[in-house]
Design a protein around this motif. Structure first.
Motif, PDB file in Angstrom:
ATOM      1  N   ALA A  71       9.420   6.552  14.279  1.00 24.58           N
ATOM      2  CA  ALA A  71       9.296   6.393  12.829  1.00 24.58           C
ATOM      3  C   ALA A  71       9.869   7.636  12.163  1.00 24.58           C
ATOM      4  N   PRO A  72       9.920   7.664  10.837  1.00 24.27           N
ATOM      5  CA  PRO A  72      10.470   8.832  10.148  1.00 24.27           C
ATOM      6  C   PRO A  72       9.803  10.129  10.582  1.00 24.27           C
ATOM      7  N   GLU A  73      10.596  11.201  10.570  1.00 22.56           N
ATOM      8  CA  GLU A  73      10.083  12.504  10.980  1.00 22.56           C
ATOM      9  C   GLU A  73       9.222  13.129   9.904  1.00 22.56           C
ATOM     10  N   ARG A  74       8.319  13.982  10.331  1.00 24.73           N
ATOM     11  CA  ARG A  74       7.486  14.762   9.416  1.00 24.73           C
ATOM     12  C   ARG A  74       7.274  16.105  10.081  1.00 24.73           C
ATOM     13  N   GLY A  75       7.723  17.137   9.430  1.00 26.41           N
ATOM     14  CA  GLY A  75       7.537  18.484   9.956  1.00 26.41           C
ATOM     15  C   GLY A  75       8.193  18.691  11.310  1.00 26.41           C
ATOM     16  N   GLY A  76       9.331  18.026  11.548  1.00 23.69           N
ATOM     17  CA  GLY A  76      10.033  18.180  12.812  1.00 23.69           C
ATOM     18  C   GLY A  76       9.428  17.373  13.943  1.00 23.69           C
ATOM     19  N   GLU A  77       8.368  16.655  13.688  1.00 24.10           N
ATOM     20  CA  GLU A  77       7.687  15.884  14.720  1.00 24.10           C
ATOM     21  C   GLU A  77       8.040  14.416  14.575  1.00 24.10           C
ATOM     22  N   ARG A  78       8.417  13.765  15.662  1.00 34.17           N
ATOM     23  CA  ARG A  78       8.708  12.333  15.622  1.00 34.17           C
ATOM     24  C   ARG A  78       7.559  11.603  16.294  1.00 34.17           C
ATOM     25  N   VAL A  79       7.112  10.551  15.658  1.00 34.39           N
ATOM     26  CA  VAL A  79       5.969   9.809  16.164  1.00 34.39           C
ATOM     27  C   VAL A  79       6.380   8.364  16.379  1.00 34.39           C
ATOM     28  N   THR A  80       6.230   7.864  17.599  1.00 40.72           N
ATOM     29  CA  THR A  80       6.516   6.466  17.866  1.00 40.72           C
ATOM     30  C   THR A  80       5.343   5.644  17.356  1.00 40.72           C
ATOM     31  N   MET A  81       5.663   4.615  16.597  1.00 37.36           N
ATOM     32  CA  MET A  81       4.612   3.835  15.946  1.00 37.36           C
ATOM     33  C   MET A  81       4.735   2.369  16.318  1.00 37.36           C
ATOM     34  N   ALA A  82       3.605   1.715  16.384  1.00 34.21           N
ATOM     35  CA  ALA A  82       3.585   0.269  16.614  1.00 34.21           C
ATOM     36  C   ALA A  82       4.133  -0.424  15.381  1.00 34.21           C
ATOM     37  N   PRO A  83       4.658  -1.637  15.530  1.00 33.51           N
ATOM     38  CA  PRO A  83       5.198  -2.334  14.373  1.00 33.51           C
ATOM     39  C   PRO A  83       4.102  -2.663  13.369  1.00 33.51           C
ATOM     40  N   ILE A  84       4.409  -2.470  12.116  1.00 29.59           N
ATOM     41  CA  ILE A  84       3.467  -2.799  11.042  1.00 29.59           C
ATOM     42  C   ILE A  84       4.241  -3.655  10.052  1.00 29.59           C
ATOM     43  N   ARG A  85       3.972  -4.913  10.040  1.00 31.52           N
ATOM     44  CA  ARG A  85       4.675  -5.833   9.182  1.00 31.52           C
ATOM     45  C   ARG A  85       3.833  -6.145   7.953  1.00 31.52           C
ATOM     46  N   ALA A  86       4.494  -6.377   6.860  1.00 37.04           N
ATOM     47  CA  ALA A  86       3.772  -6.812   5.659  1.00 37.04           C
ATOM     48  C   ALA A  86       3.125  -8.144   5.953  1.00 37.04           C
ATOM     49  N   THR A  87       1.904  -8.334   5.480  1.00 32.81           N
ATOM     50  CA  THR A  87       1.201  -9.588   5.760  1.00 32.81           C
ATOM     51  C   THR A  87       1.405 -10.573   4.639  1.00 32.81           C
ATOM     52  N   ARG A 112       0.837  -1.209   0.000  1.00 30.31           N
ATOM     53  CA  ARG A 112       0.000   0.000   0.000  1.00 30.31           C
ATOM     54  C   ARG A 112       0.868   1.254   0.000  1.00 30.31           C
ATOM     55  N   TYR A 113       1.890   1.273   0.861  1.00 33.40           N
ATOM     56  CA  TYR A 113       2.771   2.431   0.937  1.00 33.40           C
ATOM     57  C   TYR A 113       3.549   2.631  -0.360  1.00 33.40           C
ATOM     58  N   ARG A 114       3.968   1.550  -1.027  1.00 35.87           N
ATOM     59  CA  ARG A 114       4.647   1.676  -2.324  1.00 35.87           C
ATOM     60  C   ARG A 114       3.731   2.356  -3.338  1.00 35.87           C
ATOM     61  N   LYS A 115       2.483   1.906  -3.395  1.00 40.78           N
ATOM     62  CA  LYS A 115       1.520   2.470  -4.352  1.00 40.78           C
ATOM     63  C   LYS A 115       1.213   3.939  -4.038  1.00 40.78           C
ATOM     64  N   ILE A 116       1.060   4.259  -2.770  1.00 45.78           N
ATOM     65  CA  ILE A 116       0.787   5.647  -2.387  1.00 45.78           C
ATOM     66  C   ILE A 116       1.994   6.529  -2.697  1.00 45.78           C
ATOM     67  N   ARG A 117       3.203   6.038  -2.383  1.00 42.16           N
ATOM     68  CA  ARG A 117       4.425   6.790  -2.700  1.00 42.16           C
ATOM     69  C   ARG A 117       4.501   7.072  -4.195  1.00 42.16           C
ATOM     70  N   ASP A 118       4.240   6.044  -5.003  1.00 39.44           N
ATOM     71  CA  ASP A 118       4.288   6.216  -6.457  1.00 39.44           C
ATOM     72  C   ASP A 118       3.246   7.221  -6.942  1.00 39.44           C
ATOM     73  N   ALA A 121       8.159  11.461  -0.142  1.00 40.93           N
ATOM     74  CA  ALA A 121       9.324  11.206   0.705  1.00 40.93           C
ATOM     75  C   ALA A 121       8.915  10.604   2.041  1.00 40.93           C
ATOM     76  N   TRP A 122       7.794  11.067   2.621  1.00 39.61           N
ATOM     77  CA  TRP A 122       7.344  10.507   3.894  1.00 39.61           C
ATOM     78  C   TRP A 122       7.018   9.026   3.725  1.00 39.61           C
ATOM     79  N   PHE A 123       6.254   8.694   2.683  1.00 42.37           N
ATOM     80  CA  PHE A 123       5.887   7.301   2.465  1.00 42.37           C
ATOM     81  C   PHE A 123       7.108   6.449   2.138  1.00 42.37           C
ATOM     82  N   ASP A 124       8.066   7.008   1.410  1.00 45.86           N
ATOM     83  CA  ASP A 124       9.285   6.269   1.093  1.00 45.86           C
ATOM     84  C   ASP A 124      10.081   5.981   2.361  1.00 45.86           C
TER      85      ASP A 124
END
Length: 90
Positions: free
Chosen positions: A74-90, A36-42, A54-57
């Protein structure tokens, strides 16, 4: 998902889902998050939205490295860092 109370708040929201909403959607629809993230990035690349692409990449690279179980931001966005739960490809 990513609820808001008015148009101004909605317009200020990021184009990606928060980790909780993403997990809910992935759980109910059963899609592959990395795909999903690959398709959204593209899409954002073709739409000439480099910041969003760049965020999705960056997030995709984080997922492909195995995430970190929410212990690392997880990656920063606008100077904000967000801790995220693991999301693994299914």
């Amino acid at each position: 998902m990513n609820g808001s109370d008015h148009l101004g708040e909605s317009d200020a929201s990021p184009l990606h889902l928060c980790p909780v909403c993403l997990r809910k959607l992935q759980s109910s629809a059963g899609f592959d998050v990395a795909d999903r993230y690959r398709k959204i990035r593209d899409f954002f690349t073709k739409a000439a939205l480099p910041e969003e692409a760049a965020w999705f990449d960056a997030r995709l690279r984080w997922i492909e490295k195995g995430g970190s179980g929410g212990q690392e931001a997880a990656p920063e966005r606008g100077g904000e860092r967000v801790t995220m739960a693991p999301i693994r490809a299914t």
